[in-house]
Write an enzyme that holds these catalytic residues in place. Sequence first.
Site, PDB file in Angstrom:
ATOM      1  N   VAL A  38       7.140   3.264  -7.416  1.00 53.31           N
ATOM      2  CA  VAL A  38       6.334   3.610  -6.250  1.00 53.31           C
ATOM      3  C   VAL A  38       5.651   4.961  -6.439  1.00 53.31           C
ATOM      4  CG1 VAL A  38       6.395   4.013  -3.753  1.00 53.31           C
ATOM      5  CG2 VAL A  38       7.863   2.267  -4.758  1.00 53.31           C
ATOM      6  N   GLU A  39       6.095   5.743  -7.390  1.00 51.02           N
ATOM      7  CA  GLU A  39       5.530   7.071  -7.598  1.00 51.02           C
ATOM      8  C   GLU A  39       4.625   7.079  -8.837  1.00 51.02           C
ATOM      9  OE1 GLU A  39       8.181  10.394  -6.520  1.00 51.02           O
ATOM     10  OE2 GLU A  39       9.697   8.856  -6.123  1.00 51.02           O
TER      11      GLU A  39
END
Length: 381
Positions: free
Chosen positions: A146-147
């Site tokens: 997600v990053e």
Amino acid sequence: MKSTSRFSAWPLAFAAAVALSGTGHLAVAAEDQDLLAAARTEFKQLPAKMPGSENDTAELIELGRRLYFEERISINGTQSCNTCHRLDQNLAGVDNLPTSPGAIEGKRGTRNSPTVLNAGFHLAQFWDGREADLAGQAKGPVLNPVEMAMPDEQTVLQRLEQAGYAEAFRKVFPDATPALSYDNFAKAVAAFERTLITRDRFDDFLGGQLDALTAREKKGLAEFMNLGCTECHQGALLGADRYEKIGRVNEYPNKDDLGRFDVTKKDKDKFVFKVPSLRNIALTGPYFHDGRAATLEEAVTNMGHLQLGEELNAEQVGDLVAFLNSLSDKERSKPAAKTDEAQAAQIQDAPDAQIQDAPGVELPSSPGVQRRIRRRVFQKR
């Protein structure tokens, strides 16, 4: 939850002292000395160096600085550590967003990005304390889908080699085989982050400089201690040394994030998070683990309700916010409030919330944006 203190009448005593002529200055000085003595029982000045920095060389720190700003360690070359924990433009180690966008378009984290300033003094890293130190923290976001979304460590190392880092790693880690490793990447970033120690006027006050704080900031400091805020926010960091449940007295509306429970799997850790440090708090909004509090005034008001069972009035909130501003690094200026549609849309209205105008907070002209960034005072139905 309130603590008893001989400073409960301090604001009145201060006002009376100011009204006096001749002896007024002496009375104020005596009150200041008493306040300083009380503060020193609860707080400490930030140390000059972070733990673990004893063997950090200038070369290691410089390599870590370069890596901190390196965007090629994200899947599409668009993000670095600095993207979410911004140090550019003299910012305070945050992006000032409720939650941060990932490298892949459309993906966004679920927690507010905490400041990297003074982070090496914390008892652990991340809101849930899942990493013990800065090096452990540095590894996580790079591989988080997600990053920064890199698929694995080897791909990160290939990117760094392609970017020409191999020689720098060999110089900094001459005895390591291989020198260019993911562990060494994290060690270098951690060394740079250990230099990010801030200095503020509150430390000047604790050091004996009585005029380092304004009259209202001193009043706020006294209020801070009288209310019992020091039960969680004490020591050199004014926090970051323990875990606490958010909503100790009144429940926090957001039930989606279970906090430290996700790490320990213990029921007692549901909705428990690391207590944030209040150093630089005026520079690092929005607030709470989910970024729901848009302003410091809102955060203070809600903390009073959630943690202390206190419904703070406007004067108390203003005094407390004044004190909290004294915790800002002297080398960093307060960032301009982000009140555009993009950020306002991220600040979701919480259930069981009463919308009120925040006194002293300038809102943008758009009524729709105003409604979404006004202060919410959480109340149980």
